[in-house]
Design a protein around this motif. Structure first.
Motif, PDB file in Angstrom:
ATOM      1  N   UNK A   1       0.835  -1.205   0.000  1.00 24.12           N
ATOM      2  CA  UNK A   1       0.000   0.000   0.000  1.00 24.12           C
ATOM      3  C   UNK A   1       0.868   1.253   0.000  1.00 24.12           C
ATOM      4  N   UNK A   2       2.008   1.181   0.684  1.00 22.14           N
ATOM      5  CA  UNK A   2       2.942   2.310   0.687  1.00 22.14           C
ATOM      6  C   UNK A   2       3.495   2.547  -0.721  1.00 22.14           C
ATOM      7  N   UNK A   3       3.801   1.450  -1.422  1.00 18.42           N
ATOM      8  CA  UNK A   3       4.307   1.559  -2.788  1.00 18.42           C
ATOM      9  C   UNK A   3       3.275   2.221  -3.697  1.00 18.42           C
ATOM     10  N   UNK A   4       2.003   1.846  -3.528  1.00 15.30           N
ATOM     11  CA  UNK A   4       0.956   2.453  -4.350  1.00 15.30           C
ATOM     12  C   UNK A   4       0.868   3.963  -4.086  1.00 15.30           C
ATOM     13  N   UNK A   5       0.925   4.360  -2.809  1.00 14.83           N
ATOM     14  CA  UNK A   5       0.932   5.796  -2.494  1.00 14.83           C
ATOM     15  C   UNK A   5       2.091   6.494  -3.187  1.00 14.83           C
ATOM     16  N   UNK A   6       3.260   5.876  -3.118  1.00 11.30           N
ATOM     17  CA  UNK A   6       4.470   6.436  -3.727  1.00 11.30           C
ATOM     18  C   UNK A   6       4.265   6.625  -5.229  1.00 11.30           C
ATOM     19  N   UNK A   7       3.686   5.620  -5.872  1.00  7.11           N
ATOM     20  CA  UNK A   7       3.491   5.674  -7.321  1.00  7.11           C
ATOM     21  C   UNK A   7       2.491   6.756  -7.723  1.00  7.11           C
TER      22      UNK A   7
END
Length: 202
Positions: free
Chosen positions: A130-136
């Motif tokens: 979920x953190x990666x999705x926010x980053x993207x």
């Protein structure tokens, strides 16, 4: 930029300009990442930014190694693998000015006992995802491109990424994210399935 626009514009970018990404923007990406939900409030993620020339070259080589292993695992003919290797090593596919490796610390957990090892691990990976999705999504807002790399998790490759990050075996690599300015205009791909195909109301 509205959230809906960022979601619809996000796409996997595999070719990047040779243009540095400002450190302030990298920090903005990670700031957005750590606003993601995190199981039990543990925040047991670790973001390692590879931006030196030497580190980036090593990560790039490991991505190439992982992609070739992936192509062979799906039984692609060797002649097709050679063409794909040309895209990577000659055309610079996945070569980026910044790579962000996202790890979880397996020692940080809420429930004790071996019977909870699996759910604790899954929850941690989900939190990092979920953190990666926010980053993207933040990257879209900043005019940056990203792509998720999972082949760095192959045995023998993950350990090398971890070594480059100076982390021990307590850390698990969830993924490597190349970050940079897209070489070409990103073109989000259509989904094969619509809402009605993947949704069940009870």
């Amino acid at each position: 930029m509205e959230l809906d626009e960022a979601i619809m514009k996000r796409s996997s970018v595999r070719y990047f300009l040779e243009k540095p990404v400002p450190e302030d923007d990298i920090k903005k990406l990670i700031e957005a990442a750590i606003r993601a939900p995190t199981a039990s409030g543990l925040e047991n993620w670790k973001f390692v930014v590879f931006q030196s020339e030497d580190a980036r070259e090593k990560i790039y080589d490991l991505i190439g190694e992982g992609m070739v292993q992936y192509y062979r695992a799906v039984n692609l003919p060797e002649e097709k693998i050679e063409k794909l290797k040309k895209r990577i090593y000659e055309l610079g596919m996945y070569r980026a000015p910044v790579y962000i490796a996202v790890f979880i610390d397996k020692r940080v957990r809420f429930l004790k006992g071996a019977e909870y090892d699996e759910p604790e691990f899954i929850w941690s990976v989900e939190s990092a995802a979920m953190a990666i999705q926010n980053l993207m999504l933040k990257a879209v807002e900043l005019g940056l491109g990203t792509v998720y790399i999972g082949v760095t998790n192959f045995r023998g490759i993950e350990e090398k990424v971890r070594d480059l990050a100076s982390l021990d075996e307590n850390y698990y690599l969830v993924g490597v994210i190349p970050v940079g300015y897209p070489k070409n205009e990103p073109k989000p791909s259509k989904r094969k399935k619509g809402v009605e195909d993947v949704t069940k109301f009870i």
